[in-house]
Enzyme design. Structure first.
Site, PDB file in Angstrom:
ATOM      1  N   HIS A  56     -86.672  63.564 -65.861  1.00 46.87           N
ATOM      2  CA  HIS A  56     -87.167  62.282 -64.850  1.00 46.87           C
ATOM      3  C   HIS A  56     -88.599  62.804 -64.627  1.00 46.87           C
ATOM      4  O   HIS A  56     -88.937  64.166 -64.508  1.00 46.87           O
ATOM      5  CB  HIS A  56     -86.410  62.221 -63.759  1.00 46.87           C
ATOM      6  CG  HIS A  56     -85.322  61.471 -64.115  1.00 46.87           C
ATOM      7  ND1 HIS A  56     -84.595  60.456 -63.310  1.00 46.87           N
ATOM      8  CD2 HIS A  56     -84.334  61.320 -65.038  1.00 46.87           C
ATOM      9  CE1 HIS A  56     -83.336  60.070 -63.755  1.00 46.87           C
ATOM     10  NE2 HIS A  56     -83.267  60.490 -64.905  1.00 46.87           N
ATOM     11  N   GLU A  58     -89.868  63.187 -61.647  1.00 43.15           N
ATOM     12  CA  GLU A  58     -90.064  64.062 -60.568  1.00 43.15           C
ATOM     13  C   GLU A  58     -89.468  65.516 -61.054  1.00 43.15           C
ATOM     14  O   GLU A  58     -90.042  66.457 -60.344  1.00 43.15           O
ATOM     15  CB  GLU A  58     -89.067  63.441 -59.347  1.00 43.15           C
ATOM     16  CG  GLU A  58     -89.335  61.999 -58.983  1.00 43.15           C
ATOM     17  CD  GLU A  58     -89.087  60.863 -59.566  1.00 43.15           C
ATOM     18  OE1 GLU A  58     -88.387  59.946 -58.910  1.00 43.15           O
ATOM     19  OE2 GLU A  58     -88.554  61.141 -60.816  1.00 43.15           O
TER      20      GLU A  58
END
Length: 167
Positions: A56, A58
């Site tokens: 992901h 993040e």
């Protein structure tokens, strides 16, 4: 020419990261982490490309920021992300002690910064994260909607071609 706020300027950077994901056919989510006015981590969604749930935006940005800082604690940092973090990313944000999250738009089906649950501000955890939302919301939303419209058209065409090949 429009003058951008600091939040908008960093969200524009996150949108540039999201465009990299889009170019790969990935859900266009981008992220930057800022410490003392400097971007120290960048990431974009690469789940299909890297063939891992952990890719992901993040998580990628947090990993790079930790390497830059030389520690797992990212105190004093602000994370800018185009879409509300999921439960995994929200947990990683809390665990890494990031002070603040600035997000573009909500994720009603998986958002864990208020849409479904708010992991970032849960008082039961030993760290809470300040949250600002809606920065460049329309740009973030439009990119995601365009991606999913194109995806539906592509999937429909692929199904049709497969069906024709079978006949």
């Amino acid at each position: 020419m429009k003058k951008y706020t600091e939040e908008e300027r960093y969200m524009k950077m996150a949108l540039r990261e999201a465009k990299k994901a889009y170019a790969l056919g990935e859900v266009p989510i981008g992220c930057v982490i800022v410490y003392e006015g400097r971007v120290i981590g960048r990431g974009y969604n690469r789940r299909n490309t890297d063939k891992t749930t952990l890719a992901h935006a993040e998580i990628k940005a947090i990993s790079k920021a930790c390497r830059f800082i030389g520690d797992w604690r990212l105190e004093g940092c602000t994370l800018y992300v185009t879409l509300e973090p999921c439960q995994m990313c929200a947990g990683a944000i809390v665990q890494s002690r990031i002070d603040r999250v600035v997000m573009g738009c909500r994720s009603p089906k998986s958002g864990s910064a208020g849409s479904i649950i708010n992991i970032l501000m849960n008082n039961e955890f030993n760290h809470q994260v300040e949250l600002t939302e809606g920065i460049l919301k329309d740009e973030c939303t439009d990119m995601l909607q365009d991606f999913f419209k194109e995806l539906r058209v592509r999937v429909k065409a692929e199904r049709k071609a497969k069906k024709e090949a079978e006949n």
